[in-house]
Each structure stands twice: as C-alpha cells, then as structure tokens.
Write a protein that holds these residues in place. Structure first.
Motif, PDB file in Angstrom:
ATOM      1  N   THR A 193       0.843  -1.199   0.000  1.00 52.45           N
ATOM      2  CA  THR A 193       0.000   0.000   0.000  1.00 52.45           C
ATOM      3  C   THR A 193       0.875   1.244   0.000  1.00 52.45           C
ATOM      4  OG1 THR A 193      -0.145  -0.132   2.427  1.00 52.45           O
ATOM      5  CG2 THR A 193      -1.990  -1.033   1.165  1.00 52.45           C
ATOM      6  N   ARG A 194       0.236   2.339  -0.387  1.00 61.08           N
ATOM      7  CA  ARG A 194       0.905   3.632  -0.411  1.00 61.08           C
ATOM      8  C   ARG A 194       0.080   4.641   0.383  1.00 61.08           C
ATOM      9  NH1 ARG A 194       4.986   3.996  -4.173  1.00 61.08           N
ATOM     10  NH2 ARG A 194       5.185   2.215  -5.591  1.00 61.08           N
ATOM     11  N   HIS A 195       0.599   5.855   0.475  1.00 62.60           N
ATOM     12  CA  HIS A 195      -0.051   6.885   1.285  1.00 62.60           C
ATOM     13  C   HIS A 195      -1.491   7.130   0.815  1.00 62.60           C
ATOM     14  CE1 HIS A 195      -0.051  10.100   4.186  1.00 62.60           C
ATOM     15  NE2 HIS A 195      -0.317  11.014   3.276  1.00 62.60           N
ATOM     16  N   GLY A 196      -1.694   7.167  -0.508  1.00 63.26           N
ATOM     17  CA  GLY A 196      -3.023   7.440  -1.035  1.00 63.26           C
ATOM     18  C   GLY A 196      -3.979   6.266  -0.963  1.00 63.26           C
ATOM     19  N   PHE A 254      -8.924   8.829  -3.529  1.00 58.46           N
ATOM     20  CA  PHE A 254      -8.173   9.354  -4.670  1.00 58.46           C
ATOM     21  C   PHE A 254      -7.719   8.243  -5.617  1.00 58.46           C
ATOM     22  CE2 PHE A 254      -6.713  12.789  -1.487  1.00 58.46           C
ATOM     23  CZ  PHE A 254      -7.902  13.479  -1.650  1.00 58.46           C
ATOM     24  N   VAL A 255      -7.414   7.070  -5.072  1.00 61.76           N
ATOM     25  CA  VAL A 255      -6.935   5.984  -5.921  1.00 61.76           C
ATOM     26  C   VAL A 255      -8.041   5.437  -6.827  1.00 61.76           C
ATOM     27  CG1 VAL A 255      -5.012   5.259  -4.484  1.00 61.76           C
ATOM     28  CG2 VAL A 255      -7.302   4.408  -3.986  1.00 61.76           C
ATOM     29  N   PHE A 277      -3.309   0.884 -10.302  1.00 64.80           N
ATOM     30  CA  PHE A 277      -2.190   0.038 -10.717  1.00 64.80           C
ATOM     31  C   PHE A 277      -0.936   0.355  -9.905  1.00 64.80           C
ATOM     32  CE2 PHE A 277       1.591  -0.559 -13.421  1.00 64.80           C
ATOM     33  CZ  PHE A 277       1.489  -1.918 -13.669  1.00 64.80           C
ATOM     34  N   MET A 278      -0.744   1.620  -9.585  1.00 63.57           N
ATOM     35  CA  MET A 278       0.442   2.050  -8.844  1.00 63.57           C
ATOM     36  C   MET A 278       0.447   1.543  -7.407  1.00 63.57           C
ATOM     37  SD  MET A 278       0.588   5.961 -10.293  1.00 63.57           S
ATOM     38  CE  MET A 278       1.792   6.526  -9.088  1.00 63.57           C
ATOM     39  N   GLN A 279      -0.714   1.147  -6.878  1.00 64.01           N
ATOM     40  CA  GLN A 279      -0.778   0.700  -5.487  1.00 64.01           C
ATOM     41  C   GLN A 279      -0.110  -0.662  -5.296  1.00 64.01           C
ATOM     42  OE1 GLN A 279      -1.923   3.109  -3.377  1.00 64.01           O
ATOM     43  NE2 GLN A 279      -2.031   4.112  -5.369  1.00 64.01           N
ATOM     44  N   GLY A 280      -0.190  -1.508  -6.302  1.00 57.87           N
ATOM     45  CA  GLY A 280       0.419  -2.824  -6.181  1.00 57.87           C
ATOM     46  C   GLY A 280      -0.479  -3.868  -5.557  1.00 57.87           C
ATOM     47  N   ARG A 300      -9.842  -2.162  -3.860  1.00 52.17           N
ATOM     48  CA  ARG A 300     -11.154  -2.406  -3.245  1.00 52.17           C
ATOM     49  C   ARG A 300     -11.003  -3.307  -2.023  1.00 52.17           C
ATOM     50  NH1 ARG A 300     -15.284   1.056  -5.246  1.00 52.17           N
ATOM     51  NH2 ARG A 300     -14.961   1.331  -7.478  1.00 52.17           N
ATOM     52  N   GLU A 301     -10.142  -4.320  -2.112  1.00 49.00           N
ATOM     53  CA  GLU A 301      -9.878  -5.178  -0.956  1.00 49.00           C
ATOM     54  C   GLU A 301      -9.219  -4.387   0.168  1.00 49.00           C
ATOM     55  OE1 GLU A 301      -7.664  -8.653  -1.922  1.00 49.00           O
ATOM     56  OE2 GLU A 301      -9.202  -9.486  -3.242  1.00 49.00           O
ATOM     57  N   THR A 302      -8.285  -3.514  -0.201  1.00 46.54           N
ATOM     58  CA  THR A 302      -7.618  -2.676   0.798  1.00 46.54           C
ATOM     59  C   THR A 302      -8.621  -1.773   1.494  1.00 46.54           C
ATOM     60  OG1 THR A 302      -5.540  -2.699  -0.450  1.00 46.54           O
ATOM     61  CG2 THR A 302      -5.831  -0.926   1.154  1.00 46.54           C
ATOM     62  N   HIS A 303      -9.502  -1.147   0.734  1.00 48.53           N
ATOM     63  CA  HIS A 303     -10.525  -0.270   1.318  1.00 48.53           C
ATOM     64  C   HIS A 303     -11.449  -1.048   2.247  1.00 48.53           C
ATOM     65  CE1 HIS A 303     -10.335   3.310  -1.722  1.00 48.53           C
ATOM     66  NE2 HIS A 303      -9.299   3.263  -0.912  1.00 48.53           N
ATOM     67  N   ASP A 304     -11.836  -2.247   1.833  1.00 52.07           N
ATOM     68  CA  ASP A 304     -12.695  -3.070   2.690  1.00 52.07           C
ATOM     69  C   ASP A 304     -11.988  -3.395   4.005  1.00 52.07           C
ATOM     70  OD1 ASP A 304     -14.740  -3.078   0.856  1.00 52.07           O
ATOM     71  OD2 ASP A 304     -14.311  -5.086   0.070  1.00 52.07           O
ATOM     72  N   ARG A 305     -10.711  -3.699   3.914  1.00 54.70           N
ATOM     73  CA  ARG A 305      -9.949  -4.041   5.119  1.00 54.70           C
ATOM     74  C   ARG A 305      -9.846  -2.827   6.048  1.00 54.70           C
ATOM     75  NH1 ARG A 305      -6.020  -6.237   2.628  1.00 54.70           N
ATOM     76  NH2 ARG A 305      -6.911  -8.335   2.792  1.00 54.70           N
ATOM     77  N   ILE A 306      -9.559  -1.664   5.485  1.00 56.18           N
ATOM     78  CA  ILE A 306      -9.468  -0.442   6.295  1.00 56.18           C
ATOM     79  C   ILE A 306     -10.806  -0.154   6.972  1.00 56.18           C
ATOM     80  CG2 ILE A 306      -9.182   2.068   6.182  1.00 56.18           C
ATOM     81  CD1 ILE A 306      -7.173   1.534   3.855  1.00 56.18           C
ATOM     82  N   SER A 307     -11.900  -0.257   6.215  1.00 54.91           N
ATOM     83  CA  SER A 307     -13.224   0.009   6.775  1.00 54.91           C
ATOM     84  C   SER A 307     -13.579  -0.996   7.864  1.00 54.91           C
ATOM     85  CB  SER A 307     -14.286  -0.030   5.669  1.00 54.91           C
ATOM     86  OG  SER A 307     -14.089   1.005   4.734  1.00 54.91           O
ATOM     87  N   ASP A 308     -13.300  -2.270   7.616  1.00 58.64           N
ATOM     88  CA  ASP A 308     -13.664  -3.318   8.574  1.00 58.64           C
ATOM     89  C   ASP A 308     -12.908  -3.165   9.891  1.00 58.64           C
ATOM     90  OD1 ASP A 308     -15.421  -4.432   6.774  1.00 58.64           O
ATOM     91  OD2 ASP A 308     -14.042  -6.001   6.093  1.00 58.64           O
TER      92      ASP A 308
END
Length: 477
Positions: free
Chosen positions: A412-415, A420-421, A429-432, A436-444
């Motif tokens: 993950t990156r700062h953004g 914004f991503v 693509f730049m996130q690596g 959507r999975e990352t956002h779900d994890r952050i929200s959960d």
C-alpha cells in the motif's frame, strides 16, 4: 464506464467497422444506423451526462451521416468513360490500422478517466447527509491577507437515515470546477483530467430523516490530509455510517482541495511551504483548534438542533476521531488534549504536532494504520528538509505502549487510504494491490476498533489477528 457509455462506444465501433468493410451499404442502412447511434448518445447525455473523454465516441456517431450525405452528391464522369473504384491493399491496411488506433482511443479515454462508483454500504442503515457553514468568530484567519477574516469551516455530517428515507442522493463534489482546480494543484496535472469526478454519486440522501432504530449514535470526527477534503474517505465514511455512526467531516479551509460555501464563495487550496518539521508541528495547531471548534458546534446540535434532526440523537459520551495523513496527526493531538475524544485512529499520518506520545503510551484507545511503503520511507529517508529517520522515527516508538495497536498494510501507499486511488485505474495500478480489498480491510478494522471502544462490542478482527499475515501485520504490546 457507465451503461450508455459502454453501449455507445461498442455500437459506434461496430458501426464504423461496418461502414469500412461491408460491401453493400444502402443509404437507408446508413441513415438508420445514424439514428440509432444518435438516440443512444441522447439517452447517455440525458441520463448520465456528457463528458469530454467521450468525444472520440461522439464523433463516431456522425460518421454514417457524413457517408450518407457524400453519397447523395451527384457523381461526375468523364465523357462516356466509367472508371471502377478499387481499393488497394495498402490503403485498406492503412485505414484498418487508423481505425484500430482511433477505436482504442475511444475506449481508453473513458476507461482511464472513469465515473467511478462507491461500493454499496454493507450495514443495515441507509445514509443521510447535511452540510453546515460554521464561523469561529474568536479566531482570525491566518491564511488570508485580510485582517478582518475569521476562521470559517465547511462541515458535512453523515448519519444513519430512516429505513423509508427517499430523496436525492448527494454528488461527490458540489462544484467540480473548484475541485478540479484543487486536484490540479494537488497532483500537478491538467484540471480537465478531473472533470469526470463531477458525475460521481454517493449513497447519502440529502436532508433525510434520522433513523429511529437506536435512541442515539456514537459520533466520529474526520480530518482529511493536507490538500485533501472532507469527502476524500467517502468509501470508509459510508461504511461506518451504515453500521450506526454519525460522522462529522471537516474541511480545513485553504488547506483543503477546495471549500465551497453555500453562497457560492470558494476558498481555494493555498499551498504552504514547510521548511522544517517544526513548521509542520506549529501549523497543526490550527487544525487542532478547528477540530475543537467543530466539536463544540456538534455539542450544540446534540443539545438543541434548530432543525430538530440531531437533538438528543448524538451520543456525546462516546466520541471518537479518525483522520488521514495530517488529519491523522490531528486525531492523535486531539486524543491527547481533548477529554471528549475517547478513541482515535490515525491513517498513515506522520506524528506531527506539538505533543509527543509519552513513554507509557496514550491513556486512551488508539489504532495506528500505516502503509508499508510509508514505514520504509520513515526508516530510510535522511535527506530533504526533514530527516525522517532522525526526526520522525523516534515519535513512533511508543505507539503500541499501554495496549494500543499498530496495523501495517502490505503493498500500500499513502493514497491507498483515500478515495483518490479510485479516480483512475492508473492510480490503482500504482498501489500494487487490489484497492477495493484494501478499502474493505481499512473500513472493517476501523469499524471493529470503534465498535469495541465506543459501542462496547467484542472484537471481531483486531485482537484476533495480532501478528504477521500476508496482507498486513498488527503490532500490539
């Protein structure tokens, strides 16, 4: 791409191919296909709204009409001699190649600059929203030259809405021209690249009635990052609200992408030069004062809302705060200085501010979320105006002391913590990793943290997943 955009692009590309390669093209066929394409484009314009990145597809709509008109022109022949027209192989290859290139552009532009969508909130509540324009007459505005300016903030409140609530869902940005200007400064690219964001919708119903499913709801303050805005974490805010929270988003005026006031005034982004860590520590005090002022106003709404929406419905005994980047740092400062904040979440924010986490740790529940790339940056960067390894890294030493948590998200990156991503697949693509999975994890994990400390629910995730995992690591003392 939206439904009618996809339909228009696909139809027009097939139409162009038919015009180029079909042997028997009738005038009636050309005109009929033009009419069909024009109707699709009209439906797209009325229902979805037209945007500049679709121009190549719009141009294709006119192609059959052009051919129709050309074939209406009288043919001229030399005296009694007819010369059959025959397309050479080279010409056919060239036309085919140009067609493929043009079609690729017609498809790529709306894909690279999409009208993205937010995932449907998973909680049981619908979402309502209302905005406020609050002026703090006790504080001068230090970011403008006018000595008479007072600090004025735009604030948006999202809340659990009545199950029967219906109405207009809010747009992501109310004034896309102002925000495109701000994003242009923020990302250092032309502002026209952000105009498609003006068509993005949220799930929040404007001025909806608040839900009566619970007598009151815990309150969360949200503070954005430098150059960000109060809507920048809509993916996360909507999930929290759908699970029974009232979220109060603050626009830190002149440090946000743009602040749009009800009378049409726009406070643009003013980029400030910070030459040292001391400058950033000092500047953060204004954000802390913003948060305290907004919390004062929220207390007023909870006690006596003129619109009677929030009177008695905000649980001011269970208030938390979360933020991204500079707003995350502000959340930590508020956790240390304001007794009303009971739990805090910092998403990838360097620990700027006047106060340090003490050796024994914070005396309140705290969750730090960091991108692995940010952690590496802090550990290795020694050049530039701030020596991260020397000046910043020591501030992270006591994060988990006293029983708190530090979650480091891999790839993950700062953004990655923001909307914004979602603006373009290029950013994703730049996130690596799958954003959507990352956002779900952050929200959960955000919800799990606040559920435990503000709603007194058992942990579902955080305590159970301490240690290293493929997607993240959770540190805990």
């Amino acid at each position: 791409m939206r439904f009618f955009e996809i339909l228009l692009v696909v139809f027009n590309i097939l139409l162009w191919g038919w015009i180029l390669f079909a042997k028997n093209k009738t005038q009636r066929g050309l005109f009929t296909l033009f009419v069909i394409s024009a109707i699709i484009m009209l439906m797209h314009g009325i229902i979805e709204g037209m945007r500049w990145s679709m121009i190549p597809a719009y141009v294709l709509t006119a192609v059959p009409l052009v051919f129709f008109v050309i074939r209406l022109r009288p043919k001229s022949h030399k005296a009694g001699v007819q010369t059959p027209r025959k397309r050479s192989t080279a010409k056919l290859i060239l036309v085919t190649l140009l067609t493929v290139i043009y079609s690729a552009v017609a498809v790529a532009l709306p894909l690279v600059l999409p009208v993205f969508t937010f995932e449907k909130p998973r909680g049981p509540y619908k979402i309502g929203t209302v905005t406020y324009d609050w002026k703090d007459n006790s504080r001068d505005e230090i970011l403008t030259p006018d000595p008479n300016d007072k600090r004025e903030l735009m604030v948006q409140v999202w809340y659990p809405a009545d199950a029967q609530a219906k109405g207009k869902t809010g747009v992501y940005h109310s004034n896309i021209k102002a925000f495109a200007e701000g994003y242009s400064k923020m990302f250092h690219v032309p502002k026209m690249l952000f105009t498609s964001i003006g068509y993005v919708k949220t799930h929040a119903i404007e001025n909806a009635a608040i839900s009566n499913a619970a007598p009151s709801y815990p309150v969360l303050l949200f503070s954005h990052g430098l150059t960000g805005n109060k809507m920048q974490n809509t993916y996360q805010v909507e999930q929290l609200v759908s699970h029974g929270y009232i979220v109060v988003g603050i626009d830190h005026t002149y440090s946000s992408t743009a602040s749009v006031f009800p009378d049409g005034r726009v406070a643009p982004l003013i980029e400030q030069e910070s030459k040292s860590i001391a400058d950033l520590d000092h500047a953060n005090e204004q954000w802390v004062e913003d948060a305290k002022f907004v919390l004062d106003q929220v207390e007023g709404l909870a006690a006596n809302d003129p619109d009677q929406r929030f009177t008695g419905r905000m649980d001011m005994n269970h208030v938390g705060m979360f933020g991204h980047s500079y707003g995350g740092a502000t959340s930590v400062q508020m956790l240390m200085t304001d007794s009303r904040i009971k739990a805090g979440l910092n998403m990838d924010g360097i620990l700027y501010g006047q106060r340090r986490i003490p050796e024994e740790g914070l005396s309140k529940p705290f969750l730090m979320m960091s991108a692995d790339s940010t952690v590496e940056y802090i550990h290795t960067t020694t050049d530039g105006p701030i020596d991260m390894k020397k000046e910043v890294l020591p501030r992270f030493a006591n994060i988990t002391k006293g029983g708190n948590y530090w979650m480091i998200l891999n790839k993950t990156r700062h953004g990655s913590f923001t909307d914004f991503v979602l603006f373009t697949p290029v950013f994703q693509f730049m996130q690596g990793s799958d954003i959507r999975e990352t956002h779900d994890r952050i929200s959960d994990y955000s919800q799990d943290f606040f559920d435990h400390y503000l709603k007194k629910k058992p942990f579902r995730l955080l305590e159970q997943n301490i240690g290293e995992h493929p997607a993240f690591t959770i540190l805990h003392d």
